[in-house]
Design a protein around this motif. Structure first.
Motif, PDB file in Angstrom:
ATOM      1  N   VAL A 125       0.842  -1.212   0.000  1.00 23.98           N
ATOM      2  CA  VAL A 125       0.000   0.000   0.000  1.00 23.98           C
ATOM      3  C   VAL A 125       0.870   1.252   0.000  1.00 23.98           C
ATOM      4  CG1 VAL A 125      -1.734   1.312   1.282  1.00 23.98           C
ATOM      5  CG2 VAL A 125      -1.903  -1.186   1.145  1.00 23.98           C
ATOM      6  N   TYR A 126       1.911   1.232   0.868  1.00 20.81           N
ATOM      7  CA  TYR A 126       2.811   2.378   0.923  1.00 20.81           C
ATOM      8  C   TYR A 126       3.556   2.556  -0.396  1.00 20.81           C
ATOM      9  CZ  TYR A 126       2.053   2.151   5.978  1.00 20.81           C
ATOM     10  OH  TYR A 126       1.493   2.134   7.222  1.00 20.81           O
ATOM     11  N   ALA A 127       3.967   1.439  -1.014  1.00 23.30           N
ATOM     12  CA  ALA A 127       4.695   1.507  -2.276  1.00 23.30           C
ATOM     13  C   ALA A 127       3.815   2.073  -3.382  1.00 23.30           C
ATOM     14  CB  ALA A 127       5.208   0.124  -2.656  1.00 23.30           C
ATOM     15  N   ILE A 128       2.562   1.616  -3.433  1.00 22.30           N
ATOM     16  CA  ILE A 128       1.638   2.115  -4.462  1.00 22.30           C
ATOM     17  C   ILE A 128       1.358   3.601  -4.244  1.00 22.30           C
ATOM     18  CG2 ILE A 128      -0.714   1.936  -5.352  1.00 22.30           C
ATOM     19  CD1 ILE A 128      -0.572  -1.080  -4.727  1.00 22.30           C
ATOM     20  N   ALA A 129       1.147   3.985  -2.981  1.00 26.36           N
ATOM     21  CA  ALA A 129       0.880   5.392  -2.684  1.00 26.36           C
ATOM     22  C   ALA A 129       2.076   6.263  -3.057  1.00 26.36           C
ATOM     23  CB  ALA A 129       0.543   5.562  -1.202  1.00 26.36           C
ATOM     24  N   GLY A 130       3.285   5.772  -2.747  1.00 24.66           N
ATOM     25  CA  GLY A 130       4.490   6.530  -3.098  1.00 24.66           C
ATOM     26  C   GLY A 130       4.657   6.661  -4.597  1.00 24.66           C
ATOM     27  N   PHE A 131       4.366   5.573  -5.330  1.00 30.09           N
ATOM     28  CA  PHE A 131       4.477   5.608  -6.787  1.00 30.09           C
ATOM     29  C   PHE A 131       3.448   6.555  -7.385  1.00 30.09           C
ATOM     30  CE2 PHE A 131       3.362   3.971 -11.012  1.00 30.09           C
ATOM     31  CZ  PHE A 131       4.609   4.062 -11.620  1.00 30.09           C
ATOM     32  N   ALA A 132       2.240   6.536  -6.839  1.00 26.31           N
ATOM     33  CA  ALA A 132       1.192   7.439  -7.332  1.00 26.31           C
ATOM     34  C   ALA A 132       1.577   8.899  -7.106  1.00 26.31           C
ATOM     35  CB  ALA A 132      -0.137   7.127  -6.644  1.00 26.31           C
ATOM     36  N   LEU A 133       2.176   9.189  -5.939  1.00 23.06           N
ATOM     37  CA  LEU A 133       2.622  10.557  -5.653  1.00 23.06           C
ATOM     38  C   LEU A 133       3.734  10.973  -6.608  1.00 23.06           C
ATOM     39  CD1 LEU A 133       2.504  13.075  -3.865  1.00 23.06           C
ATOM     40  CD2 LEU A 133       4.125  11.965  -2.311  1.00 23.06           C
ATOM     41  N   VAL A 143       4.184   9.875  -9.674  1.00 27.24           N
ATOM     42  CA  VAL A 143       3.560  10.133 -10.971  1.00 27.24           C
ATOM     43  C   VAL A 143       2.890  11.498 -10.979  1.00 27.24           C
ATOM     44  CG1 VAL A 143       1.740   9.389 -12.559  1.00 27.24           C
ATOM     45  CG2 VAL A 143       3.267   7.707 -11.503  1.00 27.24           C
ATOM     46  N   LYS A 144       2.216  11.828  -9.870  1.00 26.55           N
ATOM     47  CA  LYS A 144       1.528  13.121  -9.787  1.00 26.55           C
ATOM     48  C   LYS A 144       2.521  14.265  -9.885  1.00 26.55           C
ATOM     49  CE  LYS A 144      -1.395  16.385  -8.704  1.00 26.55           C
ATOM     50  NZ  LYS A 144      -0.404  17.482  -8.795  1.00 26.55           N
ATOM     51  N   MET A 145       3.686  14.148  -9.241  1.00 26.57           N
ATOM     52  CA  MET A 145       4.657  15.243  -9.214  1.00 26.57           C
ATOM     53  C   MET A 145       5.441  15.360 -10.506  1.00 26.57           C
ATOM     54  SD  MET A 145       6.216  15.200  -5.343  1.00 26.57           S
ATOM     55  CE  MET A 145       6.886  13.553  -5.526  1.00 26.57           C
ATOM     56  N   VAL A 146       5.777  14.213 -11.127  1.00 27.84           N
ATOM     57  CA  VAL A 146       6.698  14.226 -12.260  1.00 27.84           C
ATOM     58  C   VAL A 146       5.979  14.180 -13.604  1.00 27.84           C
ATOM     59  CG1 VAL A 146       8.613  13.008 -13.361  1.00 27.84           C
ATOM     60  CG2 VAL A 146       8.492  13.147 -10.862  1.00 27.84           C
ATOM     61  N   VAL A 147       4.936  13.370 -13.700  1.00 24.83           N
ATOM     62  CA  VAL A 147       4.315  13.112 -14.998  1.00 24.83           C
ATOM     63  C   VAL A 147       3.146  14.049 -15.278  1.00 24.83           C
ATOM     64  CG1 VAL A 147       3.175  11.383 -16.429  1.00 24.83           C
ATOM     65  CG2 VAL A 147       5.034  10.706 -14.876  1.00 24.83           C
ATOM     66  N   LEU A 148       2.207  14.131 -14.355  1.00 19.89           N
ATOM     67  CA  LEU A 148       0.994  14.911 -14.599  1.00 19.89           C
ATOM     68  C   LEU A 148       1.305  16.399 -14.586  1.00 19.89           C
ATOM     69  CD1 LEU A 148      -1.597  12.959 -12.412  1.00 19.89           C
ATOM     70  CD2 LEU A 148      -1.136  12.742 -14.865  1.00 19.89           C
ATOM     71  N   PRO A 149       0.815  17.151 -15.536  1.00 22.22           N
ATOM     72  CA  PRO A 149       1.081  18.594 -15.567  1.00 22.22           C
ATOM     73  C   PRO A 149       0.208  19.337 -14.560  1.00 22.22           C
ATOM     74  CG  PRO A 149      -0.334  17.991 -17.391  1.00 22.22           C
ATOM     75  CD  PRO A 149       0.041  16.697 -16.693  1.00 22.22           C
ATOM     76  N   ASN A 150       0.726  20.470 -14.083  1.00 25.55           N
ATOM     77  CA  ASN A 150      -0.061  21.323 -13.204  1.00 25.55           C
ATOM     78  C   ASN A 150      -0.971  22.216 -14.044  1.00 25.55           C
ATOM     79  OD1 ASN A 150       1.067  20.432 -10.774  1.00 25.55           O
ATOM     80  ND2 ASN A 150       2.833  21.784 -11.038  1.00 25.55           N
ATOM     81  N   PRO A 151      -2.218  22.380 -13.633  1.00 26.40           N
ATOM     82  CA  PRO A 151      -3.113  23.250 -14.407  1.00 26.40           C
ATOM     83  C   PRO A 151      -2.625  24.694 -14.354  1.00 26.40           C
ATOM     84  CG  PRO A 151      -4.108  22.633 -12.318  1.00 26.40           C
ATOM     85  CD  PRO A 151      -2.871  21.799 -12.460  1.00 26.40           C
ATOM     86  N   ALA A 152      -2.653  25.356 -15.484  1.00 30.29           N
ATOM     87  CA  ALA A 152      -2.202  26.746 -15.550  1.00 30.29           C
ATOM     88  C   ALA A 152      -3.285  27.661 -15.007  1.00 30.29           C
ATOM     89  CB  ALA A 152      -1.861  27.116 -16.993  1.00 30.29           C
ATOM     90  N   ALA A 153      -2.898  28.511 -14.093  1.00 30.24           N
ATOM     91  CA  ALA A 153      -3.855  29.456 -13.503  1.00 30.24           C
ATOM     92  C   ALA A 153      -4.064  30.634 -14.444  1.00 30.24           C
ATOM     93  CB  ALA A 153      -3.338  29.939 -12.151  1.00 30.24           C
ATOM     94  N   ASP A 154      -5.282  31.128 -14.465  1.00 30.64           N
ATOM     95  CA  ASP A 154      -5.615  32.268 -15.311  1.00 30.64           C
ATOM     96  C   ASP A 154      -5.689  33.515 -14.455  1.00 30.64           C
ATOM     97  OD1 ASP A 154      -6.427  33.970 -17.260  1.00 30.64           O
ATOM     98  OD2 ASP A 154      -8.459  33.143 -17.453  1.00 30.64           O
ATOM     99  N   TRP A 155      -4.646  34.360 -14.565  1.00 26.12           N
ATOM    100  CA  TRP A 155      -4.594  35.577 -13.753  1.00 26.12           C
ATOM    101  C   TRP A 155      -4.916  36.821 -14.580  1.00 26.12           C
ATOM    102  CZ3 TRP A 155      -4.632  33.973  -9.077  1.00 26.12           C
ATOM    103  CH2 TRP A 155      -3.896  32.847  -8.680  1.00 26.12           C
ATOM    104  N   GLU A 156      -5.504  36.649 -15.741  1.00 27.60           N
ATOM    105  CA  GLU A 156      -5.741  37.797 -16.594  1.00 27.60           C
ATOM    106  C   GLU A 156      -6.800  38.733 -16.033  1.00 27.60           C
ATOM    107  OE1 GLU A 156      -6.673  36.400 -20.443  1.00 27.60           O
ATOM    108  OE2 GLU A 156      -4.685  35.537 -20.834  1.00 27.60           O
ATOM    109  N   GLU A 157      -7.766  38.179 -15.293  1.00 30.15           N
ATOM    110  CA  GLU A 157      -8.861  39.014 -14.831  1.00 30.15           C
ATOM    111  C   GLU A 157      -8.465  39.905 -13.653  1.00 30.15           C
ATOM    112  OE1 GLU A 157     -12.183  36.596 -13.981  1.00 30.15           O
ATOM    113  OE2 GLU A 157     -12.426  35.857 -16.035  1.00 30.15           O
ATOM    114  N   ILE A 158      -7.433  39.526 -12.901  1.00 32.57           N
ATOM    115  CA  ILE A 158      -7.071  40.309 -11.725  1.00 32.57           C
ATOM    116  C   ILE A 158      -5.557  40.266 -11.530  1.00 32.57           C
ATOM    117  CG2 ILE A 158      -7.476  38.314 -10.222  1.00 32.57           C
ATOM    118  CD1 ILE A 158      -8.247  40.300  -8.021  1.00 32.57           C
ATOM    119  N   ALA A 159      -4.975  41.380 -11.283  1.00 34.72           N
ATOM    120  CA  ALA A 159      -3.551  41.464 -10.977  1.00 34.72           C
ATOM    121  C   ALA A 159      -3.410  41.457  -9.463  1.00 34.72           C
ATOM    122  CB  ALA A 159      -2.951  42.726 -11.578  1.00 34.72           C
TER     123      ALA A 159
END
Length: 220
Positions: free
Chosen positions: A4-12, A14-30
């Motif tokens: 369980v710990y190994a799977i959780a660590g692997f999933a984390l 993948v989340k940090m290295v593989v999956l992209p972070n969503p780009a925030a839209d700051w155009e409406e407010i500075a």
């Protein structure tokens, strides 16, 4: 459970290295412009510390106060040391006192103009404590303690904390001074006052800690 710990660590991973972070839209407010406009100070960091997250800043000041009390409590039952290690050669003394003078001037500048330029109460307190530390390693410790008591530094430190908490609480409930004109010395409402109070608290608290370490440890 190891799987369980190994799977959780692997999933984390993948989340940090593989999956992209969503780009925030700051155009409406500075964000920076919004903070500057709401706080009335040019230094947006001071606006965040003493307005947007003032609740956290109150407890940061309280934590620092508890830390100084902790130093006094832990060293209360120890015997004062007979040897104090200080600079003895003239060039080192001159350089240390020159550095103390510069640090003291920087501390004043950061405290009274921290809402206009990079700086603020905590940075000013660090600079003030540095100045006192440089004086401590070049001067007689008894002389420094005499000055500390003569000017009632311990009382001023405690009063500054109480005033800071009182002003901060009044700000949190909605009471504010006029913000004034942005960029001017008299601007930002209570933020310059809070900056100054924090600078006094951190400087005098550092002074108290330095004296205790010199008295019971012989060095900083």
């Amino acid at each position: 459970m190891k799987w369980v710990y190994a799977i959780a660590g692997f999933a984390l991973l993948v989340k940090m290295v593989v999956l992209p972070n969503p780009a925030a839209d700051w155009e409406e407010i500075a964000i920076v412009e919004s903070i500057v406009a709401e706080s009335g100070v040019s230094n947006s960091v001071s606006g965040i510390i003493f307005r947007n997250r003032l609740y956290d800043t109150i407890f940061e000041v309280v934590v620092f106060t508890i830390a100084i009390l902790g130093v006094r409590f832990l060293l209360a039952n120890e015997q004062p040391t007979e040897t104090v290690y200080q600079f003895s050669d003239h060039p080192s003394i001159v350089l240390a006192r020159l550095g103390a003078t510069i640090a003291a001037l920087v501390s004043i500048e950061l405290a009274i103009r921290g809402h206009l330029s990079p700086g603020g109460g905590f940075a000013a307190g660090v600079a003030g404590g540095t100045a006192i530390g440089l004086i401590a390693i070049t001067s007689n410790s008894e002389w420094m303690e005499a000055i500390y008591k003569k000017w009632h530094a311990a009382i001023i430190e405690k009063v500054s904390v109480l005033i800071f908490i009182a002003v901060a609480v009044m700000t949190l409930v909605g009471w504010e001074l006029p913000k004034g004109e942005l960029g001017m010395f008299l601007s930002g409402g209570v933020i310059p006052l809070l900056n100054t109070l924090v600078a006094i608290k951190v400087t005098l608290g550092s002074w108290a800690a330095i004296l205790l370490f010199i008295r019971y440890r012989g060095l900083l």
